[in-house]
Write an enzyme that holds these catalytic residues in place. Structure first.
Site, PDB file in Angstrom:
ATOM      1  N   ARG A   1      28.668  96.253   2.139  1.00 33.48           N
ATOM      2  CA  ARG A   1      28.554  96.494   3.581  1.00 33.48           C
ATOM      3  C   ARG A   1      29.714  97.385   3.996  1.00 33.48           C
ATOM      4  O   ARG A   1      30.878  97.010   3.823  1.00 33.48           O
ATOM      5  CB  ARG A   1      28.586  95.164   4.346  1.00 33.48           C
ATOM      6  CG  ARG A   1      28.420  95.289   5.857  1.00 33.48           C
ATOM      7  CD  ARG A   1      28.496  93.903   6.494  1.00 33.48           C
ATOM      8  NE  ARG A   1      28.274  93.953   7.930  1.00 33.48           N
ATOM      9  CZ  ARG A   1      29.215  94.202   8.830  1.00 33.48           C
ATOM     10  NH1 ARG A   1      30.468  94.428   8.440  1.00 33.48           N
ATOM     11  NH2 ARG A   1      28.920  94.219  10.123  1.00 33.48           N
TER      12      ARG A   1
ATOM     13  N   LYS B   1      38.992  96.369   5.454  1.00 29.42           N
ATOM     14  CA  LYS B   1      39.497  95.023   5.696  1.00 29.42           C
ATOM     15  C   LYS B   1      41.026  94.968   5.647  1.00 29.42           C
ATOM     16  O   LYS B   1      41.693  95.851   5.112  1.00 29.42           O
ATOM     17  CB  LYS B   1      38.893  94.041   4.687  1.00 29.42           C
ATOM     18  CG  LYS B   1      37.381  93.803   4.856  1.00 29.42           C
ATOM     19  CD  LYS B   1      37.074  92.992   6.090  1.00 29.42           C
ATOM     20  CE  LYS B   1      35.585  92.808   6.344  1.00 29.42           C
ATOM     21  NZ  LYS B   1      34.951  91.884   5.405  1.00 29.42           N
TER      22      LYS B   1
END
Length: 289
Positions: free
Chosen positions: A270, A236
């Site tokens: 995830r 991210k």
């Protein structure tokens, strides 16, 4: 008031016992424009190679998506999304009939076709808000549902990829709890069983890099929602901001963030790098569970 989460959840043929260990969801991006650079939509050989790699690494769930959700990505229609995800579902099932698959989509028609094709769960980044038919479909099929928190916000593109700026939260963790409880209430009113729900706080969705860090630091606050927690930190933008590295070079940061999530109460992570993450969270489980 905190409500105790269900002790376990069956996804497909597998029973996930919450609290026993951290489960790993592996990402299969059937898109040409994934932020992480691992999209496989345009090339059947690349799809086959990625599916073989994922199945060999043995994630607990494979999450297949056909619409990029990176900041600023253009939406695609249902036909395009189906043309991407159905071959991916078929490829996974050709390698492994039993591994649970979730469909990462905001569209009920895509979710419905995916379930017919062999998908076991719905992962809706809109928290069932974008398509009024999604909650009805989920309730009718009885499949597990991931409810993700997100906010619409202004996306910008930087040298490290897309991110959100100028998003206001009074208290990011407290606000996510409050809005998350609203998502849960809506799902229950639609007839979805509480024990079928998983909550994702939406790291990277409508939050600035600094807010993502704060939310991860206060992740244990989200236990007030009373659902198992799925946390997606892999590659991210906040990791890029901290390390200065592009998405394809964020493995170490992603592993550190995953273990931090375990320490703060994540039940599932995830990820793009399944094998490395499984080793990392196994150590995290030994230290923190």
């Amino acid at each position: 008031m905190q409500v105790n989460k269900a002790a376990s959840l069956r996804i497909g043929t597998r029973e996930l016992a919450w609290g026993a260990r951290t489960y790993v969801m592996g990402v299969l991006n059937a898109t040409p424009d994934s932020f992480s650079g691992d999209g496989v939509a345009a090339d059947p050989e690349t799809l086959e190679r990625r599916v073989r790699e994922l199945v060999d690494e043995a994630p607990d769930v494979i999450d297949i998506g056909g619409e990029s959700t990176r900041p600023g990505a253009a939406p695609v229609d249902a036909a395009t999304e189906l043309a991407r995800v159905l071959p991916a579902i078929e490829a996974v099932r050709a390698h492994d009939l039993d591994i649970p698959i979730s469909i990462d989509t905001r569209k009920a028609v895509v979710a419905e076709r995916a379930i017919v094709a062999g998908v076991d769960a719905i992962n809706d980044v809109s928290g069932l808000r974008d398509d009024p038919e999604m909650a009805e479909l989920a309730a009718g099929t009885g499949v597990p549902v991931v409810l993700m928190h997100s906010r619409r916000a202004r996306a910008v593109t930087t040298k490290l990829g897309g991110q959100y700026r100028g998003v206001r939260y009074d208290d990011v963790a407290g606000d996510v709890v409050r809005e998350g409880l609203e998502l849960v209430e809506t799902a229950l009113e639609a007839g979805i069983a509480r024990q079928a729900l998983i909550f994702d706080p939406g790291i990277g969705f409508g939050k600035t890099p600094a807010q993502n860090v704060e939310l991860l630091r206060k992740l244990e606050t989200l236990r007030e929602i009373g659902l198992p927690l799925l946390v997606g930190v892999s590659r991210k933008s906040f990791i890029g901001e901290l390390t200065g590295r592009p998405p394809g070079d964020r493995l170490e940061g992603s592993l550190a963030a995953a273990v931090a999530a375990v320490a703060k109460g994540a039940d599932m992570v995830r990820v793009h790098d399944v094998a490395a993450t499984r080793r990392a969270v196994t150590v995290g489980d030994a230290l923190y569970r």
